[in-house]
Write a protein that holds these residues in place. Structure first.
Motif, PDB file in Angstrom:
ATOM      1  N   GLY A   1     -14.865   9.984  -2.100  1.00 55.59           N
ATOM      2  CA  GLY A   1     -15.122   8.876  -3.016  1.00 55.59           C
ATOM      3  C   GLY A   1     -14.262   7.676  -2.648  1.00 55.59           C
ATOM      4  N   PHE A   2     -13.697   7.015  -3.668  1.00 53.69           N
ATOM      5  CA  PHE A   2     -12.768   5.909  -3.409  1.00 53.69           C
ATOM      6  C   PHE A   2     -11.449   6.468  -2.888  1.00 53.69           C
ATOM      7  CE2 PHE A   2     -15.591   3.447  -6.089  1.00 53.69           C
ATOM      8  CZ  PHE A   2     -15.508   2.183  -5.523  1.00 53.69           C
ATOM      9  N   TYR A   3     -10.878   5.788  -1.900  1.00 50.23           N
ATOM     10  CA  TYR A   3      -9.559   6.179  -1.422  1.00 50.23           C
ATOM     11  C   TYR A   3      -8.747   4.918  -1.139  1.00 50.23           C
ATOM     12  CZ  TYR A   3     -11.591   5.341   3.249  1.00 50.23           C
ATOM     13  OH  TYR A   3     -12.211   4.789   4.356  1.00 50.23           O
ATOM     14  N   THR A   4      -7.430   5.098  -1.043  1.00 48.23           N
ATOM     15  CA  THR A   4      -6.506   3.972  -0.874  1.00 48.23           C
ATOM     16  C   THR A   4      -6.021   3.901   0.566  1.00 48.23           C
ATOM     17  OG1 THR A   4      -5.759   4.240  -3.156  1.00 48.23           O
ATOM     18  CG2 THR A   4      -4.359   2.931  -1.696  1.00 48.23           C
ATOM     19  N   ILE A   5      -6.004   2.705   1.123  1.00 51.66           N
ATOM     20  CA  ILE A   5      -5.430   2.485   2.454  1.00 51.66           C
ATOM     21  C   ILE A   5      -4.190   1.624   2.300  1.00 51.66           C
ATOM     22  CG2 ILE A   5      -5.747   1.388   4.701  1.00 51.66           C
ATOM     23  CD1 ILE A   5      -8.584   2.148   4.713  1.00 51.66           C
ATOM     24  N   ARG A   6      -3.084   2.106   2.821  1.00 49.98           N
ATOM     25  CA  ARG A   6      -1.824   1.373   2.801  1.00 49.98           C
ATOM     26  C   ARG A   6      -1.413   1.129   4.254  1.00 49.98           C
ATOM     27  NH1 ARG A   6       0.775   1.744  -2.130  1.00 49.98           N
ATOM     28  NH2 ARG A   6       2.759   1.318  -1.129  1.00 49.98           N
ATOM     29  N   ALA A   7      -1.414  -0.136   4.662  1.00 47.90           N
ATOM     30  CA  ALA A   7      -1.083  -0.500   6.043  1.00 47.90           C
ATOM     31  C   ALA A   7       0.254  -1.235   6.063  1.00 47.90           C
ATOM     32  CB  ALA A   7      -2.169  -1.369   6.644  1.00 47.90           C
ATOM     33  N   LEU A   8       1.236  -0.649   6.741  1.00 51.17           N
ATOM     34  CA  LEU A   8       2.546  -1.283   6.868  1.00 51.17           C
ATOM     35  C   LEU A   8       2.432  -2.496   7.780  1.00 51.17           C
ATOM     36  CD1 LEU A   8       5.584  -1.017   6.182  1.00 51.17           C
ATOM     37  CD2 LEU A   8       5.829   0.335   8.276  1.00 51.17           C
ATOM     38  N   VAL A   9       2.934  -3.656   7.314  1.00 51.07           N
ATOM     39  CA  VAL A   9       2.822  -4.889   8.084  1.00 51.07           C
ATOM     40  C   VAL A   9       4.182  -5.563   8.189  1.00 51.07           C
ATOM     41  CG1 VAL A   9       0.414  -5.278   7.449  1.00 51.07           C
ATOM     42  CG2 VAL A   9       2.223  -6.247   6.034  1.00 51.07           C
ATOM     43  N   GLY A  10       4.317  -6.415   9.203  1.00 53.23           N
ATOM     44  CA  GLY A  10       5.520  -7.211   9.382  1.00 53.23           C
ATOM     45  C   GLY A  10       5.367  -8.576   8.762  1.00 53.23           C
ATOM     46  N   PRO A  11       6.471  -9.345   8.676  1.00 60.21           N
ATOM     47  CA  PRO A  11       6.409 -10.678   8.058  1.00 60.21           C
ATOM     48  C   PRO A  11       5.378 -11.600   8.686  1.00 60.21           C
ATOM     49  CG  PRO A  11       8.687  -9.995   8.350  1.00 60.21           C
ATOM     50  CD  PRO A  11       7.838  -8.971   9.064  1.00 60.21           C
ATOM     51  N   GLY A  12       5.137 -11.464  10.001  1.00 61.94           N
ATOM     52  CA  GLY A  12       4.179 -12.335  10.668  1.00 61.94           C
ATOM     53  C   GLY A  12       2.733 -11.933  10.463  1.00 61.94           C
ATOM     54  N   GLN A  13       2.489 -10.837   9.752  1.00 58.52           N
ATOM     55  CA  GLN A  13       1.124 -10.347   9.529  1.00 58.52           C
ATOM     56  C   GLN A  13       0.681 -10.510   8.082  1.00 58.52           C
ATOM     57  OE1 GLN A  13       2.372  -6.382  11.043  1.00 58.52           O
ATOM     58  NE2 GLN A  13       0.700  -6.585  12.506  1.00 58.52           N
ATOM     59  N   ILE A  14       1.376 -11.335   7.327  1.00 53.41           N
ATOM     60  CA  ILE A  14       1.077 -11.491   5.908  1.00 53.41           C
ATOM     61  C   ILE A  14      -0.058 -12.502   5.726  1.00 53.41           C
ATOM     62  CG2 ILE A  14       2.005 -12.051   3.648  1.00 53.41           C
ATOM     63  CD1 ILE A  14       3.279  -9.612   5.007  1.00 53.41           C
ATOM     64  N   PRO A  15      -1.153 -12.111   5.060  1.00 55.32           N
ATOM     65  CA  PRO A  15      -2.236 -13.074   4.806  1.00 55.32           C
ATOM     66  C   PRO A  15      -1.757 -14.178   3.860  1.00 55.32           C
ATOM     67  CG  PRO A  15      -2.962 -10.805   4.450  1.00 55.32           C
ATOM     68  CD  PRO A  15      -1.475 -10.772   4.577  1.00 55.32           C
ATOM     69  N   PRO A  16      -2.299 -15.388   3.996  1.00 56.21           N
ATOM     70  CA  PRO A  16      -1.921 -16.465   3.070  1.00 56.21           C
ATOM     71  C   PRO A  16      -2.376 -16.154   1.650  1.00 56.21           C
ATOM     72  CG  PRO A  16      -3.779 -17.126   4.437  1.00 56.21           C
ATOM     73  CD  PRO A  16      -3.289 -15.825   4.984  1.00 56.21           C
ATOM     74  N   ASN A  17      -1.648 -16.689   0.679  1.00 55.18           N
ATOM     75  CA  ASN A  17      -1.977 -16.523  -0.738  1.00 55.18           C
ATOM     76  C   ASN A  17      -2.018 -15.054  -1.161  1.00 55.18           C
ATOM     77  OD1 ASN A  17      -2.398 -19.396  -0.998  1.00 55.18           O
ATOM     78  ND2 ASN A  17      -4.414 -19.092  -0.052  1.00 55.18           N
ATOM     79  N   SER A  18      -1.122 -14.250  -0.600  1.00 55.71           N
ATOM     80  CA  SER A  18      -1.098 -12.829  -0.937  1.00 55.71           C
ATOM     81  C   SER A  18      -0.600 -12.618  -2.361  1.00 55.71           C
ATOM     82  CB  SER A  18      -0.189 -12.074   0.041  1.00 55.71           C
ATOM     83  OG  SER A  18      -0.760 -12.036   1.327  1.00 55.71           O
ATOM     84  N   LEU A  19      -1.238 -11.665  -3.041  1.00 54.09           N
ATOM     85  CA  LEU A  19      -0.825 -11.274  -4.385  1.00 54.09           C
ATOM     86  C   LEU A  19      -0.023  -9.981  -4.271  1.00 54.09           C
ATOM     87  CD1 LEU A  19      -1.094 -11.938  -7.435  1.00 54.09           C
ATOM     88  CD2 LEU A  19      -3.032 -10.340  -7.483  1.00 54.09           C
ATOM     89  N   ALA A  20       1.227 -10.014  -4.727  1.00 54.65           N
ATOM     90  CA  ALA A  20       2.136  -8.883  -4.556  1.00 54.65           C
ATOM     91  C   ALA A  20       2.314  -8.124  -5.865  1.00 54.65           C
ATOM     92  CB  ALA A  20       3.488  -9.372  -4.049  1.00 54.65           C
ATOM     93  N   MET A  21       2.559  -6.830  -5.736  1.00 52.62           N
ATOM     94  CA  MET A  21       2.878  -5.987  -6.882  1.00 52.62           C
ATOM     95  C   MET A  21       4.164  -5.231  -6.587  1.00 52.62           C
ATOM     96  SD  MET A  21       0.628  -3.044  -8.837  1.00 52.62           S
ATOM     97  CE  MET A  21       0.880  -1.755  -7.599  1.00 52.62           C
ATOM     98  N   VAL A  22       5.082  -5.234  -7.550  1.00 52.49           N
ATOM     99  CA  VAL A  22       6.382  -4.577  -7.363  1.00 52.49           C
ATOM    100  C   VAL A  22       6.716  -3.778  -8.614  1.00 52.49           C
ATOM    101  CG1 VAL A  22       8.830  -4.901  -6.920  1.00 52.49           C
ATOM    102  CG2 VAL A  22       7.182  -6.483  -5.930  1.00 52.49           C
ATOM    103  N   PHE A  23       7.252  -2.586  -8.414  1.00 55.10           N
ATOM    104  CA  PHE A  23       7.717  -1.738  -9.510  1.00 55.10           C
ATOM    105  C   PHE A  23       9.073  -1.204  -9.091  1.00 55.10           C
ATOM    106  CE2 PHE A  23       7.548   2.413 -11.844  1.00 55.10           C
ATOM    107  CZ  PHE A  23       7.541   1.878 -13.123  1.00 55.10           C
ATOM    108  N   GLY A  24      10.151  -1.667  -9.743  1.00 59.17           N
ATOM    109  CA  GLY A  24      11.467  -1.300  -9.260  1.00 59.17           C
ATOM    110  C   GLY A  24      12.550  -1.396 -10.310  1.00 59.17           C
ATOM    111  N   THR A  25      13.779  -1.263  -9.870  1.00 59.99           N
ATOM    112  CA  THR A  25      14.935  -1.226 -10.750  1.00 59.99           C
ATOM    113  C   THR A  25      15.393  -2.624 -11.124  1.00 59.99           C
ATOM    114  OG1 THR A  25      15.633   0.792  -9.615  1.00 59.99           O
ATOM    115  CG2 THR A  25      17.268  -0.310 -11.000  1.00 59.99           C
ATOM    116  N   GLU A  26      15.697  -2.810 -12.381  1.00 58.93           N
ATOM    117  CA  GLU A  26      16.176  -4.100 -12.853  1.00 58.93           C
ATOM    118  C   GLU A  26      17.580  -4.371 -12.328  1.00 58.93           C
ATOM    119  OE1 GLU A  26      17.188  -4.848 -17.136  1.00 58.93           O
ATOM    120  OE2 GLU A  26      15.469  -6.186 -16.939  1.00 58.93           O
TER     121      GLU A  26
END
Length: 240
Positions: free
Chosen positions: A69-94
């Motif tokens: 069915g639906f599956y998730t793809i996570r591709a590790l990228v470097g700073p030079g491979q970031i698409p413009p206007n990227s929307l980021a999500m972060v879940f971490g420690t305050e």
């Protein structure tokens, strides 16, 4: 009025020592649900309709695209491979000084981006929101006002969940929607990793031999060499 404030984009982890964040019109974001226990495999054969996965013990599991069915793809990228206007999500420690402690940031693409609601939310370690904590612990006189309780100073939020635009890849920084606040994402002794994340269905064309796959079996699934029925698979690219 509510003490809980959904703030525009920020970085994908938790924190921000006591900064005041104005309320926004969009609904609060929902922290991700951590997957149940699964196991790691490697792709050893792939066609558009089938995968053969192999675990660390050499056991192989054929998997049909119709079963995945639906599956998730996570591709590790470097700073030079970031698409413009990227929307980021972060879940971490305050952390203080507008920082969030997280080992990675997810750049949402495709259906994930379309379904994302930019915002910022503080989350207590026990899973109760800041607003719920205030209501439960404030005096009866304060509860109708939803005012922050003094007890919050003794038990501040432990985590932050942030969805917003990526403003810098080195250092990793995410903007908080609706405010001028910028969160810096930090990891222990190294820069946080950046993943491009998408949800895919229909076939396995984006997958290649050598990709790593984390499999969460369906409840009560009896694994065998003949069948694999997953509740979720996550494909990791470029991790080696």
């Amino acid at each position: 009025m509510t003490p809980l404030t959904a703030c525009l984009v920020a970085i994908m982890v938790f924190g921000l020592g006591g900064a005041s964040i104005p309320a926004q019109s969009f609904p609060p974001v929902t922290p991700p649900v951590l997957p149940s226990s699964g196991f790691w495999t490697e792709v050893i054969t792939v066609t558009p309709g089938w995968l053969v996965l192999q675990d660390s013990l050499g056991r192989q599991y054929p998997l049909a695209a119709t079963a995945a069915g639906f599956y998730t793809i996570r591709a590790l990228v470097g700073p030079g491979q970031i698409p413009p206007n990227s929307l980021a999500m972060v879940f971490g420690t305050e952390l203080p000084n507008s920082m969030i402690g997280a080992d990675h940031v997810d750049l949402l693409e495709g259906p994930l981006r379309l379904g994302a609601r930019p915002g910022f939310e503080r989350v207590l370690a026990n899973g109760i929101s800041q607003e719920e904590f205030a209501i439960l612990n404030a005096s009866p006189l304060l509860r109708p006002l939803l005012a922050p309780s003094p007890i919050l100073a003794l038990a501040p939020p432990s985590f932050n969940f942030l969805v917003g635009p990526l403003v810098s890849a080195a250092p990793v920084q995410v903007a908080s929607p609706g405010s001028n606040q910028i969160f810096t994402i930090v990891a222990n002794n190294r820069p946080p990793r950046i993943f491009r994340v998408n949800r895919v269905a229909g076939d396995f064309k984006p997958i290649a031999v050598g990709d790593l796959v984390y499999v969460v079996p369906a409840p009560r699934q009896a694994l065998s060499p003949r069948t694999l029925v997953p509740s979720e698979i996550t494909v990791y690219k470029n991790l080696r």
